[in-house]
Design a protein around this motif. Sequence first.
Motif, PDB file in Angstrom:
ATOM      1  N   GLY A 232       0.917  -1.128   0.099  1.00  0.00           N
ATOM      2  CA  GLY A 232       0.116  -0.300   0.067  1.00  0.00           C
ATOM      3  C   GLY A 232       0.729   1.393   0.081  1.00  0.00           C
ATOM      4  O   GLY A 232       0.336   2.005   0.029  1.00  0.00           O
ATOM      5  N   ASP A 233       2.339   0.931  -0.150  1.00  0.00           N
ATOM      6  CA  ASP A 233       2.413   2.351  -0.132  1.00  0.00           C
ATOM      7  C   ASP A 233       2.523   3.766  -1.697  1.00  0.00           C
ATOM      8  O   ASP A 233       2.647   2.745  -2.563  1.00  0.00           O
ATOM      9  CB  ASP A 233       4.365   1.999  -0.420  1.00  0.00           C
ATOM     10  CG  ASP A 233       5.301   1.331   0.785  1.00  0.00           C
ATOM     11  OD1 ASP A 233       4.951   1.969   2.220  1.00  0.00           O
ATOM     12  OD2 ASP A 233       5.672   0.106   0.979  1.00  0.00           O
ATOM     13  N   ARG A 234       2.929   4.562  -1.274  1.00  0.00           N
ATOM     14  CA  ARG A 234       1.721   5.889  -1.927  1.00  0.00           C
ATOM     15  C   ARG A 234       2.713   6.188  -3.336  1.00  0.00           C
ATOM     16  O   ARG A 234       2.998   6.937  -4.336  1.00  0.00           O
ATOM     17  CB  ARG A 234       1.172   6.437  -2.104  1.00  0.00           C
ATOM     18  CG  ARG A 234       0.222   5.971  -1.544  1.00  0.00           C
ATOM     19  CD  ARG A 234      -0.938   7.525  -0.771  1.00  0.00           C
ATOM     20  NE  ARG A 234      -0.804   7.135   0.696  1.00  0.00           N
ATOM     21  CZ  ARG A 234      -0.364   8.027   1.830  1.00  0.00           C
ATOM     22  NH1 ARG A 234      -2.277   8.705   1.805  1.00  0.00           N
ATOM     23  NH2 ARG A 234       0.052   7.565   3.419  1.00  0.00           N
ATOM     24  N   SER A 235       4.482   5.928  -2.355  1.00  0.00           N
ATOM     25  CA  SER A 235       5.874   6.605  -3.463  1.00  0.00           C
ATOM     26  C   SER A 235       6.529   5.506  -3.229  1.00  0.00           C
ATOM     27  O   SER A 235       6.496   4.889  -1.493  1.00  0.00           O
ATOM     28  CB  SER A 235       6.222   8.002  -2.896  1.00  0.00           C
ATOM     29  OG  SER A 235       6.067   7.887  -1.402  1.00  0.00           O
ATOM     30  N   ILE A 236       7.516   5.894  -3.584  1.00  0.00           N
ATOM     31  CA  ILE A 236       8.918   5.041  -2.871  1.00  0.00           C
ATOM     32  C   ILE A 236       9.546   5.607  -1.409  1.00  0.00           C
ATOM     33  O   ILE A 236      10.039   5.197  -1.027  1.00  0.00           O
ATOM     34  CB  ILE A 236      10.120   5.233  -4.151  1.00  0.00           C
ATOM     35  CG1 ILE A 236      11.538   4.707  -3.848  1.00  0.00           C
ATOM     36  CG2 ILE A 236      11.076   7.031  -4.276  1.00  0.00           C
ATOM     37  CD1 ILE A 236      11.188   2.551  -3.543  1.00  0.00           C
ATOM     38  N   GLU A 237       9.279   7.134  -1.103  1.00  0.00           N
ATOM     39  CA  GLU A 237      10.089   7.708  -0.370  1.00  0.00           C
ATOM     40  C   GLU A 237       9.369   7.153   0.734  1.00  0.00           C
ATOM     41  O   GLU A 237       9.673   6.910   2.222  1.00  0.00           O
ATOM     42  CB  GLU A 237       9.766   9.274  -0.184  1.00  0.00           C
ATOM     43  CG  GLU A 237      10.425   9.962  -1.447  1.00  0.00           C
ATOM     44  CD  GLU A 237       9.820   9.805  -3.162  1.00  0.00           C
ATOM     45  OE1 GLU A 237      10.734  10.177  -3.661  1.00  0.00           O
ATOM     46  OE2 GLU A 237       8.606   9.071  -3.332  1.00  0.00           O
ATOM     47  N   GLU A 238       7.701   6.792   0.837  1.00  0.00           N
ATOM     48  CA  GLU A 238       6.596   6.141   1.768  1.00  0.00           C
ATOM     49  C   GLU A 238       7.371   4.713   2.132  1.00  0.00           C
ATOM     50  O   GLU A 238       7.688   4.312   3.034  1.00  0.00           O
ATOM     51  CB  GLU A 238       5.098   6.092   1.042  1.00  0.00           C
ATOM     52  CG  GLU A 238       4.244   5.830   2.119  1.00  0.00           C
ATOM     53  CD  GLU A 238       3.232   6.022   1.633  1.00  0.00           C
ATOM     54  OE1 GLU A 238       2.384   4.941   1.958  1.00  0.00           O
ATOM     55  OE2 GLU A 238       2.792   7.160   1.189  1.00  0.00           O
ATOM     56  N   TRP A 239       8.147   3.881   0.878  1.00  0.00           N
ATOM     57  CA  TRP A 239       8.630   2.860   1.272  1.00  0.00           C
ATOM     58  C   TRP A 239       9.659   2.226   1.424  1.00  0.00           C
ATOM     59  O   TRP A 239       9.868   1.912   2.768  1.00  0.00           O
ATOM     60  CB  TRP A 239       8.634   2.334  -0.011  1.00  0.00           C
ATOM     61  CG  TRP A 239       8.725   0.357  -0.345  1.00  0.00           C
ATOM     62  CD1 TRP A 239       8.064  -0.580   0.016  1.00  0.00           C
ATOM     63  CD2 TRP A 239      10.507   0.381  -0.056  1.00  0.00           C
ATOM     64  NE1 TRP A 239       9.283  -1.991  -0.147  1.00  0.00           N
ATOM     65  CE2 TRP A 239      10.301  -0.952   0.329  1.00  0.00           C
ATOM     66  CE3 TRP A 239      11.503   0.894  -0.089  1.00  0.00           C
ATOM     67  CZ2 TRP A 239      11.295  -1.757   0.305  1.00  0.00           C
ATOM     68  CZ3 TRP A 239      12.704  -0.068   0.008  1.00  0.00           C
ATOM     69  CH2 TRP A 239      13.117  -0.852   0.213  1.00  0.00           C
ATOM     70  N   ARG A 240       9.956   3.737   1.640  1.00  0.00           N
ATOM     71  CA  ARG A 240      11.859   3.469   2.046  1.00  0.00           C
ATOM     72  C   ARG A 240      11.248   4.182   3.999  1.00  0.00           C
ATOM     73  O   ARG A 240      12.481   3.397   4.889  1.00  0.00           O
ATOM     74  CB  ARG A 240      12.857   4.531   2.121  1.00  0.00           C
ATOM     75  CG  ARG A 240      13.081   4.184   0.529  1.00  0.00           C
ATOM     76  CD  ARG A 240      13.838   4.808  -0.365  1.00  0.00           C
ATOM     77  NE  ARG A 240      15.120   4.624  -1.824  1.00  0.00           N
ATOM     78  CZ  ARG A 240      14.673   4.953  -2.805  1.00  0.00           C
ATOM     79  NH1 ARG A 240      14.104   6.614  -2.599  1.00  0.00           N
ATOM     80  NH2 ARG A 240      14.763   4.645  -3.820  1.00  0.00           N
ATOM     81  N   ALA A 241      10.657   5.381   3.842  1.00  0.00           N
ATOM     82  CA  ALA A 241      10.938   5.605   5.316  1.00  0.00           C
ATOM     83  C   ALA A 241      10.286   3.983   5.982  1.00  0.00           C
ATOM     84  O   ALA A 241      10.315   4.014   7.688  1.00  0.00           O
ATOM     85  CB  ALA A 241       9.783   6.801   5.492  1.00  0.00           C
ATOM     86  N   GLY A 242       9.102   3.905   5.524  1.00  0.00           N
ATOM     87  CA  GLY A 242       8.479   2.255   6.191  1.00  0.00           C
ATOM     88  C   GLY A 242       9.265   1.166   6.078  1.00  0.00           C
ATOM     89  O   GLY A 242       9.209   0.550   7.431  1.00  0.00           O
TER      90      GLY A 242
END
Length: 137
Positions: free
Chosen positions: A93-103
Amino acid sequence: MWPRIGELRALSLGTPGEMRARLNALVLAEVKAATAGLIGEYAEEGEELERAGERLALVDDHDALVGVVEVTGVEVVRFADVPWDFARAEGEGDRSIEEWRAGHATYWARVGTPVTDDTQVVCIRFRLVSTEGGTAT
């Protein structure tokens, strides 16, 4: 070494409990078709990287078989270089690569392995080939 079920290496996603149950459900629903690990975990466990064509036993918190996946690709990249198409294939469910990296940075820090941009990440793509009750579609 990682647990085995028969001749298959076990694939235990996330941490035990709610997270693993949610990730396994995504795989069984054929939403999740990728997962990431850290190269250091392989060295610590004396494990080789997965290889395309290898089948893995998807397991629950008790190492019981819930499904079988077949590896379709493996790539080792820097954490900062994990591509968006891979992150999206994780199906979480990540909406961006930045969100994926942060998570993922938060997750790995929580389990005791903080990452930097240069940390080597094992990107594994797979497809579901069977469930505990039979063959996948």
